[in-house]
Design an enzyme around this catalytic site. Structure first.
Site, PDB file in Angstrom:
ATOM      1  N   HIS A 150      25.868  26.136   5.800  1.00 25.00           N
ATOM      2  CA  HIS A 150      24.819  25.398   5.045  1.00 25.00           C
ATOM      3  C   HIS A 150      23.672  24.955   5.952  1.00 25.00           C
ATOM      4  CE1 HIS A 150      27.974  24.959   1.945  1.00 25.00           C
ATOM      5  NE2 HIS A 150      28.747  24.665   2.974  1.00 25.00           N
TER       6      HIS A 150
ATOM      7  N   SER B  41      -2.511  30.612  18.247  1.00 25.96           N
ATOM      8  CA  SER B  41      -3.289  30.217  17.083  1.00 25.96           C
ATOM      9  C   SER B  41      -4.760  30.170  17.479  1.00 25.96           C
ATOM     10  CB  SER B  41      -2.822  28.839  16.623  1.00 25.96           C
ATOM     11  OG  SER B  41      -3.845  28.208  15.886  1.00 25.96           O
TER      12      SER B  41
ATOM     13  N   LYS C 228       0.037  26.272  20.257  1.00 20.42           N
ATOM     14  CA  LYS C 228       0.947  27.140  19.503  1.00 20.42           C
ATOM     15  C   LYS C 228       1.388  28.389  20.235  1.00 20.42           C
ATOM     16  CE  LYS C 228       1.038  25.954  15.036  1.00 20.42           C
ATOM     17  NZ  LYS C 228       2.013  26.342  14.098  1.00 20.42           N
TER      18      LYS C 228
ATOM     19  N   GLU D   2       8.491  37.113  12.200  1.00 18.03           N
ATOM     20  CA  GLU D   2       8.024  36.867  10.826  1.00 18.03           C
ATOM     21  C   GLU D   2       7.586  38.169  10.145  1.00 18.03           C
ATOM     22  OE1 GLU D   2       5.035  33.806  11.123  1.00 18.03           O
ATOM     23  OE2 GLU D   2       6.489  32.353  11.881  1.00 18.03           O
TER      24      GLU D   2
END
Ligand code: ARG
Length: 466
Positions: free
Chosen positions: A156, A277, A283, A290
């Site tokens: 979970h 970024s 970043k 992704e």
């Protein structure tokens, strides 16, 4: 417009119709398979005496010349032609004259394209398998190095029990090993040649279908000519195998993205595999993971597209089936890119071992082991569960781990606790005590690795890589 037919027509095909119908823009990818298939066909025609030995030889040499020239760039594919089959035949006839017109004897583009696609998918499945194999080798190597790198195992998405990094990665090894075996499985079923099925009903020529099948490395010729030209089951199986690979990569990417987050900090992605970024200077984003996760949808899309295209088709060949190519090629390219990039990303990732182990400790992943300790001292498990649950609550209130409670704290809840509790719930002990087959304990983990390496060898042999 350059096409193989026209005798029964009195009018030219409309330009838009021609363009809409033509497939050369994408089926040129099968040029090598098309030539390979034609060489086998022509050898067979020579063998059974439909063509003279000289004609067969002349055509074979002509086809080999086209193959060479396409490879070295002296010949380029002209999109004037309707499809790759028409192009090859036209160039052949331009080059060798009359004999070239005999190539298509006893053949239809329906069995031809069915053959080309099978040859293409067979080659592509080997290519995908080689990439899976490279990824698996990286995984096996990482697992060998991280047999005692402790980390929390999750259910979970909540910290559950301690495992090792080798154990966690070893789960992905299992998935990708199954993917390899699925590809081989599909290959076994599909490996029958449709060549000689003709348009749909075989031919009146005495073709030796088993001979051309053997020349092309098939296990035999297909049994029903109508099925031969209209079967795309193997392609659907292949796209389903590719979808499964993407599903596995995508789950792995999801974990990499989580592990790379500021909250987890389990890993540090290599700069070469991260992006920045344009506005936020701090970043370092896991774009590759992704994108792989994102491209999964695209491969599933190809599978759904072909399933849907095929569902209403009456026997035998229908032009709808031309739609099998672009989605298949796109899925193959996508999976190959993803496997390559993912392997590179994984191989260069730094694992923050300390952070992983601390996270396991702070997440009460040893609570089950504390309860098991009481069970060994004679406390019924249900009571032990309650006692440790209350201890966990105390820890949460104080912001500490079970390892940080004093013996007094322990004994206040239950006097079965002794000074050996600390040793019993250390991360090292928690992992080492997990001794069942398939568990993260050292012996079981080594056995898992050994068996996985063995499986790799078996698969490599079946693929003929060794
Ligand atoms: N381009 C066609 C395909 O991909 C080749 C087969 C053409 N057959 C036909 N009867 N028009 O399916």
């Amino acid at each position: 417009m350059a096409q193989l037919w026209g005798g029964r027509f009195t009018k030219q095909t409309a330009q838009e119709v021609y363009a809409f119908n033509a497939s050369i823009r994408f089926d040129q990818r099968m040029a090598m398979q098309d030539i390979r298939g034609s060489i086998a066909h022509v050898k067979m025609l020579g063998k059974v005496g439909i063509l003279t030995a000289e004609e067969a030889k002349q055509i074979e040499d002509g086809l080999k010349g086209i193959c060479e020239d396409l490879k070295n760039g002296t010949l380029s594919i002209s999109e004037e032609y309707e499809d790759i089959h028409s192009f090859v035949e036209a160039v052949l006839t331009q080059r060798i004259g009359e004999a070239g017109k005999k190539l298509h004897t006893g053949r239809s583009r329906n069995d031809q394209v069915a053959l080309d696609m099978k040859l293409y998918i067979r080659d592509a499945s080997t290519q995908v398998d080689l990439l899976l194999r490279a990824l698996l080798n990286t995984l096996l190597e990482l697992c060998g190095r991280h047999l005692d790198t402790v980390m929390p195992g999750f259910t979970h998405l909540q910290k559950a029990q301690p495992v090792t990094l080798a154990h966690h990665l070893g789960a992905y090894t299992e998935m990708f090993l199954r993917d390899r075996s699925r590809l081989l499985d599909m290959r076994k079923r599909m490996n029958l040649s449709p060549l000689g099925a003709g348009a749909l009903a075989g031919t009146t020529y005495p073709l030796d279908r088993e001979y051309s099948a053997a020349l092309l490395g098939f296990d035999g010729a297909t049994r029903n000519s109508m099925d031969s030209v209209s079967d795309r089951d193997y392609l659907i199986e292949f796209l389903s195998d590719l979808s499964m690979i993407m599903m596995h990569l995508s789950r792995f990417c999801e974990e990499i993205i989580l592990w790379n987050s500021n909250e987890y900090r389990f890993i540090e992605l290599d700069d070469a595999y991260s992006t920045g970024s344009s506005i936020m200077p701090q970043k370092k984003n896991p774009d590759i993971a992704e994108l792989v996760r994102g491209k999964t949808g695209r491969v599933y899309g190809s599978l759904m597209q072909l399933l849907t295209t095929m569902k209403g088709l009456p026997l035998a060949y229908n032009k709808d089936m031309q739609e099998d190519k672009e989605c298949a090629f796109d899925a193959i390219d996508t999976v190959c890119d993803c496997l390559k990039l993912f392997e590179g990303m994984l191989a260069t990732t730094q694992f923050n071992q300390k952070q992983m182990e601390d996270s396991a400790k702070k997440g009460f992943t040893n609570a089950t082991d504390a309860a098991d300790y009481l069970v060994r001292a004679g406390v019924p498990f249900r009571d032990a569960h309650g006692i440790v649950g209350r201890l966990v609550l105390t820890c949460i209130e104080r912001g500490i781990a079970l390892d940080d409670l004093s013996l007094e704290d322990y004994r206040k809840e239950c006097d079965a606790f002794g000074p050996d509790i600390y040793e019993a719930i250390s991360m090292k002990t928690c992992v080492e005590k997990r001794i069942t087959k398939g568990a993260p304990g050292p012996e079981a983990a080594k056995e898992m690795l050994r068996a996985q390496r063995c499986e790799m060898e078996k698969l490599d042999k079946m693929q003929g890589f060794v």
